[in-house]
Structure formats: C-alpha cells, structure tokens
Design a protein around this motif. Structure first.
Motif, PDB file in Angstrom:
ATOM      1  N   TYR A  49      -1.151  -5.205   5.329  1.00  0.00           N
ATOM      2  CA  TYR A  49      -0.940  -4.827   3.595  1.00  0.00           C
ATOM      3  C   TYR A  49      -1.673  -3.484   3.726  1.00  0.00           C
ATOM      4  O   TYR A  49      -3.027  -3.097   4.247  1.00  0.00           O
ATOM      5  CB  TYR A  49      -2.113  -5.961   2.855  1.00  0.00           C
ATOM      6  CG  TYR A  49      -2.461  -5.174   1.668  1.00  0.00           C
ATOM      7  CD1 TYR A  49      -0.326  -5.179   0.921  1.00  0.00           C
ATOM      8  CD2 TYR A  49      -3.458  -4.588   0.690  1.00  0.00           C
ATOM      9  CE1 TYR A  49      -1.073  -5.183  -0.879  1.00  0.00           C
ATOM     10  CE2 TYR A  49      -2.822  -4.239  -0.062  1.00  0.00           C
ATOM     11  CZ  TYR A  49      -1.864  -4.225  -1.407  1.00  0.00           C
ATOM     12  OH  TYR A  49      -2.836  -4.004  -2.284  1.00  0.00           O
ATOM     13  N   GLU A  50      -0.918  -2.609   3.842  1.00  0.00           N
ATOM     14  CA  GLU A  50      -0.673  -1.062   3.846  1.00  0.00           C
ATOM     15  C   GLU A  50      -1.057  -0.569   4.573  1.00  0.00           C
ATOM     16  O   GLU A  50      -1.554   0.120   4.852  1.00  0.00           O
ATOM     17  CB  GLU A  50      -1.651  -0.655   2.491  1.00  0.00           C
ATOM     18  CG  GLU A  50      -0.439  -0.991   0.956  1.00  0.00           C
ATOM     19  CD  GLU A  50      -1.511  -0.792  -0.469  1.00  0.00           C
ATOM     20  OE1 GLU A  50      -2.405   0.052  -0.266  1.00  0.00           O
ATOM     21  OE2 GLU A  50      -0.671  -0.977  -1.556  1.00  0.00           O
ATOM     22  N   SER A  75       3.330  -4.924  -1.367  1.00  0.00           N
ATOM     23  CA  SER A  75       2.651  -3.832  -1.913  1.00  0.00           C
ATOM     24  C   SER A  75       3.715  -2.523  -2.079  1.00  0.00           C
ATOM     25  O   SER A  75       4.980  -2.776  -1.176  1.00  0.00           O
ATOM     26  CB  SER A  75       2.106  -2.783  -0.976  1.00  0.00           C
ATOM     27  OG  SER A  75       1.346  -2.168  -1.433  1.00  0.00           O
ATOM     28  N   ARG A  77       2.945   0.265  -2.896  1.00  0.00           N
ATOM     29  CA  ARG A  77       2.365   1.733  -2.307  1.00  0.00           C
ATOM     30  C   ARG A  77       2.688   2.756  -1.741  1.00  0.00           C
ATOM     31  O   ARG A  77       2.625   3.533  -0.956  1.00  0.00           O
ATOM     32  CB  ARG A  77       1.166   1.333  -3.019  1.00  0.00           C
ATOM     33  CG  ARG A  77       0.667   0.633  -4.180  1.00  0.00           C
ATOM     34  CD  ARG A  77      -0.555   0.330  -4.032  1.00  0.00           C
ATOM     35  NE  ARG A  77      -1.774   0.626  -3.430  1.00  0.00           N
ATOM     36  CZ  ARG A  77      -2.893   0.991  -3.624  1.00  0.00           C
ATOM     37  NH1 ARG A  77      -3.567   0.969  -4.858  1.00  0.00           N
ATOM     38  NH2 ARG A  77      -3.752   1.101  -2.572  1.00  0.00           N
ATOM     39  N   CYS A  78       3.206   1.972  -0.460  1.00  0.00           N
ATOM     40  CA  CYS A  78       3.501   2.770   0.766  1.00  0.00           C
ATOM     41  C   CYS A  78       4.585   1.676   1.647  1.00  0.00           C
ATOM     42  O   CYS A  78       4.744   0.483   1.487  1.00  0.00           O
ATOM     43  CB  CYS A  78       2.368   2.206   1.526  1.00  0.00           C
ATOM     44  SG  CYS A  78       1.443   1.360   2.397  1.00  0.00           S
ATOM     45  N   SER A 126       2.552   4.270   5.207  1.00  0.00           N
ATOM     46  CA  SER A 126       1.657   4.005   4.812  1.00  0.00           C
ATOM     47  C   SER A 126       0.325   3.943   5.523  1.00  0.00           C
ATOM     48  O   SER A 126       0.374   5.181   6.638  1.00  0.00           O
ATOM     49  CB  SER A 126       1.525   1.943   5.836  1.00  0.00           C
ATOM     50  OG  SER A 126       1.777   1.956   7.055  1.00  0.00           O
TER      51      SER A 126
END
Length: 168
Positions: A49-50, A75, A77-78, A126
């Motif tokens: 995760y990330e 995710s 986000r990245c 990330s």
C-alpha cells in the motif's frame, strides 16, 4: 510469445474453472499502458500500500515467463511503478505487470516491451519503506489470485487459470 486471445481461451476451455477479472472495480477501469498488449505467464503476487519497495525488488529479479500481480488496494494517491522500474522488468524478462493501483511515466512505459495493466496514472511516486508482502493470495476484481496461477491479458480483459493454457 505464442499469440492468444482471451475470448478464445474461455471458449476453448469451458471445462476449466477459469476466472475473469472484472474490468471495472469501484468505478475504476483497468487500462493497458505497456507496448505489449497481449501478455501472460505464471503469477507472482505482491501486496503493498503506497510503498513500491517489493515491486522494485521483484522486477529486478529474473521474471522469465512471469507476470507480477500487485495489490495496491486501488490507491489513487501514488504510483507503484514508473519507467525505471518498468525498464528493469523488461531487462529481467518479465512478461507483464498488473497493478490494482496506479502507474506513472506512462509515455515512456508505452514504448517498453512489457504488458502493463493498471487502474490509472498519477505523477506522484510512492514511498519506499520496505513494506509489502510477497506470495500472498490476493482478491480483487471478483477473482482470487495466487502465486503460481497463470494470467492471460489482452485488450479484451484478464483471465486467470490454475494451469497453463498456452506456451508462452
């Protein structure tokens, strides 16, 4: 690599318990980013995760005949892979990467001889803290994915099998 069409695999092996990954997960669609639009091979799984530490490590090893399946928990986000890691995958003979998450450097990846399916692109990289687990059973897109399974992907979608269906 032997050519195949995922539709034909499903038609030709009705007796097998083949799984078809949903093309849309939580409103996000898998897209093809690599230059290799048809790819397949024996699955290696990673859950992270990330943090793409394990992705980078695995794609730097010999991947002959293999596909890395990454559960990034969707995710947005990245990115879990960019052009440098993708170049490493090509150098180490990986057939493809399926990421339940994001990639970056998509214009460069589009020219690499690598199959890449991911949910989206994002420019943010990330973190790398050494977090992630390898060879876990993953579950997303309505399928269960184990290291050692076989994955076949093309522009029609992604099919999983417990046994090899074509010689790659």
């Amino acid at each position: 690599m032997t050519a195949f069409v995922t539709c034909d695999l499903l038609d030709n092996y009705p007796q097998l318990d083949l799984q078809v990954m949903s093309p849309c997960i939580d409103g996000k669609f898998f897209k093809s980013y690599g230059a290799r639009h048809t790819f397949g091979g024996q699955v290696v799984t990673v859950k992270c995760y990330e943090d793409n530490s394990r992705v980078k490590e695995l794609l730097a090893t010999d991947g002959t005949g293999k596909v890395l399946v990454v559960d990034g928990r969707a995710s947005m986000r990245c990115a879990l892979m960019g052009d440098l890691i993708a170049e490493s995958a090509v150098k180490n003979h990986w057939n493809g990467v399926v990421i339940y998450g994001c990639v970056r450097d998509v214009d460069a990846i589009a020219h690499l001889d690598l199959g890449v399916h991911a949910l989206a692109a994002i420019p943010q990289k990330s973190t790398r803290k050494g977090v992630g687990e390898v060879d876990l059973t993953l579950s997303f897109g309505g399928v269960t994915i184990r290291s050692g399974d076989y994955l076949y992907a093309d522009n029609n979608g992604i099919v999983l099998s417990r046994q090899a269906l074509v010689k790659l």
